[in-house]
Enzyme design. Structure first.
Site, PDB file in Angstrom:
ATOM      1  N   ASP A 163     -16.621  14.199 -23.418  1.00 38.23           N
ATOM      2  CA  ASP A 163     -18.063  15.030 -23.617  1.00 38.23           C
ATOM      3  C   ASP A 163     -18.446  15.279 -22.120  1.00 38.23           C
ATOM      4  O   ASP A 163     -19.100  14.494 -21.562  1.00 38.23           O
ATOM      5  CB  ASP A 163     -18.972  14.128 -24.241  1.00 38.23           C
ATOM      6  CG  ASP A 163     -18.827  14.174 -25.857  1.00 38.23           C
ATOM      7  OD1 ASP A 163     -17.616  13.990 -25.903  1.00 38.23           O
ATOM      8  OD2 ASP A 163     -19.849  14.022 -26.438  1.00 38.23           O
ATOM      9  N   LYS A 231     -21.549  21.496 -27.563  1.00 32.75           N
ATOM     10  CA  LYS A 231     -22.487  20.417 -27.975  1.00 32.75           C
ATOM     11  C   LYS A 231     -23.902  20.785 -27.305  1.00 32.75           C
ATOM     12  O   LYS A 231     -23.803  21.225 -26.308  1.00 32.75           O
ATOM     13  CB  LYS A 231     -22.097  18.980 -27.344  1.00 32.75           C
ATOM     14  CG  LYS A 231     -22.933  17.941 -27.616  1.00 32.75           C
ATOM     15  CD  LYS A 231     -22.128  16.571 -27.120  1.00 32.75           C
ATOM     16  CE  LYS A 231     -23.159  15.415 -27.155  1.00 32.75           C
ATOM     17  NZ  LYS A 231     -22.619  14.344 -26.177  1.00 32.75           N
ATOM     18  N   LYS A 267     -21.295  20.305 -32.289  1.00 31.34           N
ATOM     19  CA  LYS A 267     -21.977  18.803 -32.220  1.00 31.34           C
ATOM     20  C   LYS A 267     -23.511  18.856 -31.760  1.00 31.34           C
ATOM     21  O   LYS A 267     -23.755  19.136 -30.604  1.00 31.34           O
ATOM     22  CB  LYS A 267     -21.232  17.735 -31.497  1.00 31.34           C
ATOM     23  CG  LYS A 267     -21.860  16.382 -31.321  1.00 31.34           C
ATOM     24  CD  LYS A 267     -21.182  15.491 -30.302  1.00 31.34           C
ATOM     25  CE  LYS A 267     -21.653  14.164 -30.281  1.00 31.34           C
ATOM     26  NZ  LYS A 267     -20.962  13.341 -29.159  1.00 31.34           N
TER      27      LYS A 267
END
Lengths: 331, 476
Positions: A163, A231, A267
């Site tokens: 991430d 995300k 996400k």
């Protein structure tokens, strides 16, 4: 009646290649991103609110709870994290509800890079992924070589998913190519020795980007640069995932898929704490992208406290009674 | 496996519908003098909900007399006193909103999501809003001490039974008028529940009278010589007949009639939100909306993209049980209306437009029509000219802003219009050029009690809502 986005298959590669033009220069990239359809804030928020009023009951609720559990990136990102805490979290990810072995596993355990090895070991054989926040998370304020080293470290330690945070300063000052190149290089840093890649999730920190137009542009920017997932946020700022921002990102993913044939995951992270919230997000995915995205491969929740509420609701559906916080584990 | 929503029906137990209802005259429920009754059914399954009285001329006479008598005292009350009653009614509507929402969905066929989230909050808001005006009429711009007109005869349609009642009754009472209201034949129940709320609020007898019945009752009411003000919302055809009746008398008249609104999408529009606006514009309340955006005018350069997005979105609409909280599109209000929609849609096909509807299962009983899209429509087609009053959208294209304006205005109607563009100057330019009572930009079907509503041309005259709405009930 969920919609399904048509799969483009063979043509996909060609279409994506034809998009290379738009990233050929800083100017071309800017023109493309600013040529994307605008976002009307009032309309977007109204649509997100309407989707939030779907009433999910009985069988649909049971299905959605299990689905949500299986989509969780169970997260601990604290300076005070210890190997013990990470191991406990991994154990919880494998058996979220010790009283019911039929409870699904979570999708991934998300930790800082220095905890990847610990998590990887604790999760051996479980099939649960290890995700790691790299690239000078959460501020992203470090030199590129440092960020790349951070990423390689995490991948070398066994992270299945990275991430990364983008350089919001560069994006807000209009240096889109800088952000684009950075994402590309981090993606390259996700390459393992055997040639395979760790999955790359690109974090925008949408609360800092302020406008919805920015969110759409950054979504396309990241997808063009090769993000596997986009995300919302780090969970470390005041405003994290919100339904309108997530809806907008789902729409960007839908349009990107229709244009290039490439499927990208989404996400939302931070602030999603209740089953009711999670249901709203699943409804958004269902009615914007359809079945094809309703799996842990393409949709995740970044959360630390959501799981326990899902477990309590799950027990309630099973027994007809509310239990309470002492009937779920605190790890 | 896919994410199928389990049924989530709202409970019917919250509403207690009596087997029969009388007329509400002078604060009492009474039978019709002629003893005639008719049935009201749920359009979703054709179940008979109740039997209501059919008012005849004798009943109209009684109701108008009661209203005339009550007018003396009601109009003499200080504005602040009238406001108290209106505030009380508004609060009672809020308290009973769940019951009223379920009732409205049962009798009308509209989804509970809309009656709960749109109709009822707006109904209460209208009473609150006009309660606020009752003691401030001197500041409304119609003179220092404007006077009420007298007895208002009001006839309302079946598409928003309770909301149209609120639009009519709230300003009338705030200004000091008394009211005889006739709800639509197919949706009389919520008005009768409202009569009960008037009693609950202690409203003086005769201030509000409700006469149920068909078109003949309405005709009797508007023709009654002792009615000072006529307000009508409904079809253009009936509106013209009323105008003929009222012509030559000293009655004041407002008409809010049909529409064939253009929803204009430019190539720089926020596409995703435009799609939502188009869906909301034509499929809200099954398209039973006089200001529905039934003509989509889309700039040729984004036609393909927009239509693809619209079809995808239409495929997610859920048609079915109005009491299910997840239903987006409910039942068509009556067999007659369904027949009209079917006839016009068939005409669209016969005249060469291309018809499309998402695959969706419609219930066996009741009156249903799938959300439908027509492409390749021209101005010459009937479906581009006539009001369909159903979930049928006609798509036309344009190339320049001038052409968009010309096509949008090329209709006998002029109630509403929508403009979708990111360019502010173009929104203002369009709003000046469009001959419509209301122009929404980057949104559609937004209502607020403070915002006036009404039409141009065959869409009627007069304004409801806002400060402007007071004028229709004051001697100015």
């Amino acid at each position: 009646m969920p919609t399904t986005v048509p799969a483009y298959g063979k043509e996909a590669a060609g279409r994506l290649a034809s998009m290379a033009d738009v990233t050929a220069s800083d100017g071309a990239l800017r023109r493309f991103l600013h040529g994307l359809p605008g976002v009307d804030a009032v309309g977007l928020q109204a649509r997100a609110a309407t989707l939030g009023t779907r009433s999910i009951k009985t069988t649909a609720k049971a299905y959605a709870i299990d689905l949500a559990i299986s989509m969780i990136d169970l997260t601990t990102l604290e300076g005070a994290d210890t190997p013990g805490k990470v191991r406990a979290l991994c154990a919880k990810g494998i058996h979220p509800d010790p009283t019911d072995r039929g409870t699904p596993k979570v999708a991934a355990i998300c930790v800082y890079p220095d905890m990847v090895a610990t998590a990887k070991e604790a999760l051996t054989g479980s099939g649960i992924h290890v995700a790691s926040v790299a690239t000078a998370f959460p501020a992203g304020r470090a030199a590129l070589p440092v960020k790349l080293a951070d990423t390689r470290d995490a991948v070398a330690a066994g992270a299945d998913e990275i991430d990364m945070v983008i350089d919001r300063g560069a994006f807000l000052s209009g240096r889109y190519m800088t952000v684009f190149e950075e994402i590309k290089q981090v993606k390259e840093a996700c390459r393992r020795e055997d040639g395979s890649y760790a999955h790359l999730k690109v974090i925008f920190e949408t609360g800092e980007l302020q406008t919805y137009d920015n969110v759409r542009r950054v979504s396309w920017l990241a997808m063009l640069a090769g993000a596997d997932f986009i995300k919302t946020s780090t969970g470390k700022v005041a405003v994290n995932a919100t339904p309108p921002v997530t809806l907008l990102m789902l729409e960007a993913v839908r349009d990107f898929h229709a244009t290039t044939g490439v499927q990208v995951g989404v996400k939302p992270a931070g602030g999603i704490r209740t089953t009711k919230d999670a249901m709203k997000y699943l409804v958004m995915v269902n009615e914007t992208l359809g079945d094809q995205w309703l799996t842990a491969d393409w949709f995740r929740f970044g959360a630390s406290s959501l799981l326990n509420d899902l477990l309590m609701q799950r027990q309630k559906l099973g027994t007809g009674r509310y239990s309470g916080p002492d009937y779920v584990t605190v790890d | 496996m896919s994410f199928e929503y389990a049924p989530a029906p709202e409970s019917r137990a919250v509403v207690d519908i009596a087997p029969s209802y009388g007329l509400f005259i002078d604060g009492e429920f009474t039978e019709a003098a002629g003893g005639k009754v008719f049935k009201t059914v749920s359009p979703a399954n054709e179940e008979v909900l109740s039997e209501v009285a059919q008012a005849g001329s004798e009943d109209v006479e009684r109701a108008v007399r009661a209203a005339r008598k009550a007018f003396e005292k009601w109009s003499a009350l200080p504005g602040a006193e009238r406001a108290k009653y209106l505030f009380r009614i508004a609060r009672l509507i809020q308290e009973r909103s769940r019951e009223l929402a379920v009732l409205e969905s049962l009798d009308n066929g509209k989804p509970i999501r809309e009656s709960r989230d749109s109709d009822l909050p707006l109904v209460a808001a209208h009473f609150f809003y006009y309660a606020g005006w009752a003691d401030k009429l001197g500041h409304a711009g119609y003179g220092a001490d404007p006077k009420p007109l007298g007895v208002a005869g009001q006839v309302i349609p079946w598409n928003f039974p309770l909301l149209m009642l609120a639009w009519k009754i709230a300003p009338a009472l705030a200004c000091g008028n008394t009211v005889v209201l006739k709800p639509a034949e197919t949706t009389p129940l919520s008005a009768l529940f409202f009569a009960d709320i008037c009693r609950q609020a202690g409203l003086p007898k005769g201030v509000v009278n409700i006469l149920t019945g068909d078109g003949s009752t309405g005709a009797e009411l508007v023709a009654h010589p002792d009615v000072n003000k006529v307000a009508f919302t409904g079809s253009t055809e009936v509106g013209k007949a009323i105008a003929r009746t009222v012509a030559g008398t000293d009655k004041k008249l407002t008409l809010e009639l049909g529409g064939k609104a253009a929803n204009i999408v430019f190539d720089d529009a926020p596409i995703d939100q435009a799609v939502e606006g188009i869906v909301n514009g034509i499929f809200f309340n099954q398209g039973h909306v006089c200001c529905a955006g039934s003509r989509l005018l889309v700039q040729e350069s984004v036609q393909d993209e927009l239509l693809a997005a619209l079809k995808r979105r239409m495929s997610t609409l859920r048609v079915g049980d109005p009491l299910d909280k997840n239903t987006d599109i409910g039942a068509i209000n009556s067999a007659e209306q369904l027949a009209r929609i079917t006839e016009l849609a068939d005409a669209g096909e016969a005249e060469g437009a291309e018809r499309w509807a998402p695959s969706c299962e419609l219930p066996d009983a009741g009156y249903w029509f799938a959300p439908t899209l027509f492409t390749g429509v021209t101005q010459a087609h009937r479906i581009a000219q006539e009001e369909i009053f159903g979930p049928v959208l006609s798509v036309l294209t344009f190339r320049t802003p001038e052409e968009a304006v010309a096509k949008a205005n090329n209709t006998p109607y002029g109630l509403s219009a929508g403009v979708w563009t990111e360019k502010g100057s173009r929104i203002l330019w369009m709003a000046n050029k469009l001959r419509a009572g209301i122009v929404w930009s980057n949104t559609f079907n937004k209502f607020d009690p403070a915002s006036p509503f009404g039409g141009y041309k065959e869409s009627g005259f007069g304004r409801e809502g806002g400060r402007h709405g007071l004028e229709a009930y004051l001697d100015v």
